[in-house]
Design an enzyme around this catalytic site. Structure first.
Site, PDB file in Angstrom:
ATOM      1  N   GLU A 317       0.731  -1.226   0.064  1.00 20.50           N
ATOM      2  CA  GLU A 317      -0.092  -0.126   0.024  1.00 20.50           C
ATOM      3  C   GLU A 317       0.809   1.175  -0.037  1.00 20.50           C
ATOM      4  O   GLU A 317       0.536   1.943  -0.590  1.00 20.50           O
ATOM      5  CB  GLU A 317      -0.977   0.079   1.254  1.00 20.50           C
ATOM      6  CG  GLU A 317      -1.822   1.200   1.199  1.00 20.50           C
ATOM      7  CD  GLU A 317      -3.287   1.006   2.219  1.00 20.50           C
ATOM      8  OE1 GLU A 317      -4.088   1.767   2.141  1.00 20.50           O
ATOM      9  OE2 GLU A 317      -2.859   0.298   3.010  1.00 20.50           O
ATOM     10  N   LYS A 338      -6.789   1.487  11.998  1.00 22.24           N
ATOM     11  CA  LYS A 338      -6.977  -0.096  12.503  1.00 22.24           C
ATOM     12  C   LYS A 338      -6.007  -0.256  13.804  1.00 22.24           C
ATOM     13  O   LYS A 338      -5.849  -1.286  14.494  1.00 22.24           O
ATOM     14  CB  LYS A 338      -6.484  -0.963  11.383  1.00 22.24           C
ATOM     15  CG  LYS A 338      -7.639  -1.145  10.414  1.00 22.24           C
ATOM     16  CD  LYS A 338      -7.425  -2.122   9.398  1.00 22.24           C
ATOM     17  CE  LYS A 338      -8.442  -2.637   8.177  1.00 22.24           C
ATOM     18  NZ  LYS A 338      -8.336  -1.174   7.389  1.00 22.24           N
ATOM     19  N   HIS A 343      -9.103  -4.673  13.073  1.00 22.80           N
ATOM     20  CA  HIS A 343      -9.599  -4.862  11.737  1.00 22.80           C
ATOM     21  C   HIS A 343     -10.841  -5.182  11.806  1.00 22.80           C
ATOM     22  O   HIS A 343     -11.345  -6.620  12.200  1.00 22.80           O
ATOM     23  CB  HIS A 343      -8.477  -5.852  10.954  1.00 22.80           C
ATOM     24  CG  HIS A 343      -9.028  -5.688   9.291  1.00 22.80           C
ATOM     25  ND1 HIS A 343      -9.870  -5.180   8.731  1.00 22.80           N
ATOM     26  CD2 HIS A 343      -8.197  -6.270   8.509  1.00 22.80           C
ATOM     27  CE1 HIS A 343     -10.005  -5.435   7.650  1.00 22.80           C
ATOM     28  NE2 HIS A 343      -9.098  -6.074   7.281  1.00 22.80           N
ATOM     29  N   PHE A 406      -9.749 -10.018   0.953  1.00 22.98           N
ATOM     30  CA  PHE A 406      -9.034 -11.227   0.324  1.00 22.98           C
ATOM     31  C   PHE A 406     -10.094 -11.525  -0.866  1.00 22.98           C
ATOM     32  O   PHE A 406     -11.207 -11.222  -0.920  1.00 22.98           O
ATOM     33  CB  PHE A 406      -9.700 -12.512   1.439  1.00 22.98           C
ATOM     34  CG  PHE A 406      -8.793 -12.235   2.827  1.00 22.98           C
ATOM     35  CD1 PHE A 406      -7.413 -11.774   2.856  1.00 22.98           C
ATOM     36  CD2 PHE A 406      -9.044 -13.450   3.599  1.00 22.98           C
ATOM     37  CE1 PHE A 406      -6.712 -11.866   3.958  1.00 22.98           C
ATOM     38  CE2 PHE A 406      -8.095 -13.663   4.677  1.00 22.98           C
ATOM     39  CZ  PHE A 406      -7.129 -12.667   4.841  1.00 22.98           C
TER      40      PHE A 406
END
Length: 420
Positions: A317, A338, A343, A406
């Site tokens: 990222e 987070k 999360h 995911f």
């Protein structure tokens, strides 16, 4: 056709660091960690024995006790944050056209606690034949939160759930934004919720080696962009936004938090669970959001990053941000909330959108906490301003929020200060 402008007029949050928006925001600015030993089940034999749990949640404040028994905890969170947001928006529901109000609300996993309880009970008692709760299926399925919210208020507009793992609620916001700006609805109640801190949830992520195992110091376990990060910390809760067509909001004298400028979607098309090491999907999704918003990289002041505290994800990222923003990347504030909330999986995008919106409103960027060691991860450029450990005051005219899931799902939304 001319697209309509879309604004945010209400917010609701249930998080590990606060059970309403003011409490969440106050603790985020202070840099409070929501992590602690797991209390939802006995985790003593698990590799990870801690999480960011919601504390002191009382469903009866929002839902009749009889109705609450028909809902998994993730749906209870959803109904609670929706009620908060509708009240915050000061919606006179009975005098609105309910055919023009919709609900787009997601969950990445849904009722895993219910599934675990029902199937576990059957496994223990299967010699006596199947015996399941009649609400097993409607408690478990991930679309039911959107359905319950619409039933609660009688909203007859567009109604469905999104599911794209940890990008889920940003996808919900993107869909809500499009429905409103295309004139398909006046108002959309949108966001996401999750309650996956259960044996199956923690055990499943442990088996993937995705979770931090810093059991000796849970509050410092979520440490995005720090070299000693060892995985993410599970969280739970929900976030809700009221997205409203601008002229409709003005006509009823609504308070406007911010304007939705644009959204972006992309896919890594790379791996089941790992982000592309060069951040290609993350780069594309931010570029798509900027294009949709008609904005330049230089227009962004703050990025609320996905920043999960995983070894590979944080690096990819950070690379993507440098690729998209160039020299302007060094003028941005970047932070991962987070580090405090953990999360929240399918609820992450909604809660992090709230943080982005309030950064614009209040002119302050929440920190990325738990950065202790030297800047010694060779994959990360520490000249970037990750807002380590302490909130920073600055004018935020526009903020971008990233979420990646995911399956390679990427979703991004840009908010900007509302002006006439």
């Amino acid at each position: 056709m001319e697209l309509k402008r879309v604004v945010v007029t209400g917010l609701g949050a249930i998080t590990p660091i606060g059970n309403d928006v003011p409490e969440f925001w106050e603790n985020a600015i202070k840099g409070v960690s929501g992590a602690g030993p797991i209390t939802h089940f006995d985790a003593s034999l698990f590799k990870t024995q801690f999480a960011c749990e919601v504390k002191g949640f009382d469903a009866s404040k929002y839902i009749d006790r009889k109705e609450a028994r028909k809902m998994d905890l993730y749906t209870q969170y959803a109904v609670a944050v929706a009620k908060q947001a509708v009240e915050d928006a000061r919606l006179d529901v009975e005098n609105e056209d309910k055919n023009r109000i919709g609900v787009i609300f997601g969950a990445g996993i849904g009722g895993i606690r219910t599934f675990e309880e029902e199937v576990g009970y059957y496994a223990i008692n299967k010699a006596n034949g199947p015996k399941f709760n009649p609400f097993f299926i409607p408690k478990m399925i991930s679309d039911i939160a959107a359905g319950q919210i619409s039933i609660m208020y009688g909203f007859h507009g567009p109604n469905f759930a999104t599911c794209s793992a940890c990008a889920t609620s940003t996808n919900a916001i993107a869909d809500a934004f499009n429905y409103v700006r295309l004139g398909k609805a006046n108002i959309i109640v949108t966001g996401g919720s999750e309650a996956a801190i259960a044996a199956a949830g923690v055990g499943g992520f442990n088996a993937m080696h995705a979770l931090s195992t810093r059991n000796d110091d849970p509050q410092k376990a979520s440490r995005p962009f720090s070299a000693s990060r060892d995985g993410f910390v599970m969280g739970e809760g929900g976030g809700c936004l009221i997205l409203e067509e601008l002229e409709h909001a003005k006509a009823r004298g609504a308070r406007i938090y911010a304007e939705v400028a644009g959204t972006g979607l992309s896919a890594d098309a790379y791996h089941l669970t790992a982000s592309h090491p060069d951040g290609l999907g993350a780069k594309l999704v931010m570029e798509n959001a900027l294009e949709d918003a008609g904005m330049r990289p230089e227009d962004i002041d703050y990025i609320n990053v996905h920043g999960t505290s995983t070894p590979v994800g944080d690096i990819s990222e950070a690379k993507a941000i440098k690729d998209v923003f160039g020299e302007h990347a060094y003028k941005l504030n970047i932070s991962s909330t987070k580090s405090m909330t953990g999360h929240l999986l399918g609820a992450a995008g909604a809660v992090e959108s709230i943080a982005s919106i309030l950064a614009i409103k209040d002119g302050i960027v929440p920190p990325t906490i738990n950065h202790e060691e030297g800047d010694n991860d060779e994959g990360i450029d520490y000249k970037l301003n990750f807002t380590f450990n302490k909130a920073q005051k600055r004018e935020v005219k526009a903020a971008l929020s990233n979420t990646f899931g995911f399956g390679g799902h990427n979703a991004c939304v840009i908010y900007k200060k509302y002006t006439e």
